[in-house]
Enzyme design. Structure first.
Site, PDB file in Angstrom:
ATOM      1  N   ASP A   1      52.264  69.805  99.868  1.00  0.00           N
ATOM      2  CA  ASP A   1      51.229  70.775 100.155  1.00  0.00           C
ATOM      3  C   ASP A   1      51.941  72.053 100.590  1.00  0.00           C
ATOM      4  O   ASP A   1      53.131  72.039 100.918  1.00  0.00           O
ATOM      5  CB  ASP A   1      50.314  70.248 101.266  1.00  0.00           C
ATOM      6  CG  ASP A   1      49.198  71.209 101.609  1.00  0.00           C
ATOM      7  OD1 ASP A   1      48.630  71.829 100.685  1.00  0.00           O
ATOM      8  OD2 ASP A   1      48.900  71.371 102.797  1.00  0.00           O
ATOM      9  N   CYS A   2      51.226  73.178 100.594  1.00  0.00           N
ATOM     10  CA  CYS A   2      51.865  74.441 100.966  1.00  0.00           C
ATOM     11  C   CYS A   2      51.517  74.855 102.397  1.00  0.00           C
ATOM     12  O   CYS A   2      52.365  74.854 103.276  1.00  0.00           O
ATOM     13  CB  CYS A   2      51.465  75.541  99.976  1.00  0.00           C
ATOM     14  SG  CYS A   2      52.334  77.107 100.237  1.00  0.00           S
ATOM     15  N   ASP A   3      50.252  75.179 102.638  1.00  0.00           N
ATOM     16  CA  ASP A   3      49.841  75.680 103.952  1.00  0.00           C
ATOM     17  C   ASP A   3      49.938  74.577 105.001  1.00  0.00           C
ATOM     18  O   ASP A   3      49.334  73.514 104.862  1.00  0.00           O
ATOM     19  CB  ASP A   3      48.408  76.204 103.880  1.00  0.00           C
ATOM     20  CG  ASP A   3      48.289  77.381 102.930  1.00  0.00           C
ATOM     21  OD1 ASP A   3      48.939  78.399 103.178  1.00  0.00           O
ATOM     22  OD2 ASP A   3      47.549  77.275 101.931  1.00  0.00           O
TER      23      ASP A   3
ATOM     24  N   ASP B   1      49.513  67.736 105.502  1.00  0.00           N
ATOM     25  CA  ASP B   1      49.223  67.958 106.920  1.00  0.00           C
ATOM     26  C   ASP B   1      47.757  67.779 107.254  1.00  0.00           C
ATOM     27  O   ASP B   1      47.377  67.886 108.422  1.00  0.00           O
ATOM     28  CB  ASP B   1      49.633  69.376 107.320  1.00  0.00           C
ATOM     29  CG  ASP B   1      48.733  70.429 106.690  1.00  0.00           C
ATOM     30  OD1 ASP B   1      48.574  70.406 105.441  1.00  0.00           O
ATOM     31  OD2 ASP B   1      48.188  71.273 107.422  1.00  0.00           O
TER      32      ASP B   1
END
Length: 227
Positions: free
Chosen positions: A13-15, A169
């Site tokens: 995932d990025c954020d 997250d």
């Protein structure tokens, strides 16, 4: 799951995993919504909307508010987001060094828009580790917690779902990875993590939860046991 085979693909995932953007984005969203008459705190934004796409967030807001958002809301929110990210965005601590050591194939699969993913990775010096393997919820019919985005990434990079490992997250992201039939590690070391985050990720299906990116290479080398 004990002594699993090494993954063929690590899906990040990025954020909140690669870039520490959630506190910034949640503050900007809360301020913008509050200004137009939908009171929201940054913490409420984190609790309600982390891990899901902006169109899904705005649909939830409109349903709760029982009215349509202003026609120019998305445009103004995007401009405020970009300005805040340029001024404040940082990579998650230790992530660049971890990626430099990671020998496994990797990609990004995020609920954010593709332009935003690329921009945020470029701002933080991380784009070099992933491009062109960037996947956005814009590319699929259903975003997280549906499995579509992760399955697209796996199919595009010719990795069977059972040989993929997802780093997430959010509860929505964990649920999406589990629905895709993928092993998933929960990360709770970014700025929006709080007491109870690790337990929530485990309850959603994470086989391992960690809070320091420096730990990931060791975790990848060992059995995925719960702590």
């Amino acid at each position: 799951m004990n002594n699993p085979r090494p993954p063929m693909l690590v899906i990040f995932d990025c954020d909140g995993v690669l870039v520490d953007s959630e506190p910034i984005a949640s503050r900007v969203l809360a301020e913008a919504l509050t200004e137009i008459g939908f009171p929201l705190t940054p913490q409420q934004a984190i609790d309600r909307y982390t891990g899901i796409s902006l169109p899904a967030v705005l649909s939830l807001v409109e349903a709760e508010w029982a009215r349509a958002l202003p026609a120019d809301f998305v445009t103004h929110l995007g401009a405020r987001d970009r300005a805040a990210f340029r001024a404040e965005l940082q990579p998650v601590g230790g992530v660049a060094a971890m990626l430099a050591r990671l020998s496994l194939p990797r990609c990004v699969a995020s609920s954010g828009a593709l332009e935003k993913i690329r921009s945020n990775l470029e701002l933080t010096g991380l784009l070099q580790y992933f491009e062109p393997n960037l996947f956005s919820a814009e590319m699929v019919a259903r975003g997280k917690p549906a499995p579509d985005l992760f399955l697209l990434a796996a199919a595009t990079l010719a990795s069977p779902p059972e040989r993929c490992l997802v780093i997430e997250d959010s509860v929505a992201g964990i649920e999406a990875a589990c629905a895709a039939g993928m092993r998933v590690f929960g990360f709770c070391g970014a700025g929006h993590a709080r007491p109870g985050s690790a337990e929530a990720l485990r309850a959603a299906g994470a086989t391992q939860v960690f809070s320091r990116m420096q730990e990931l290479p060791r975790l990848l080398a060992g059995p995925a046991t719960r702590r």
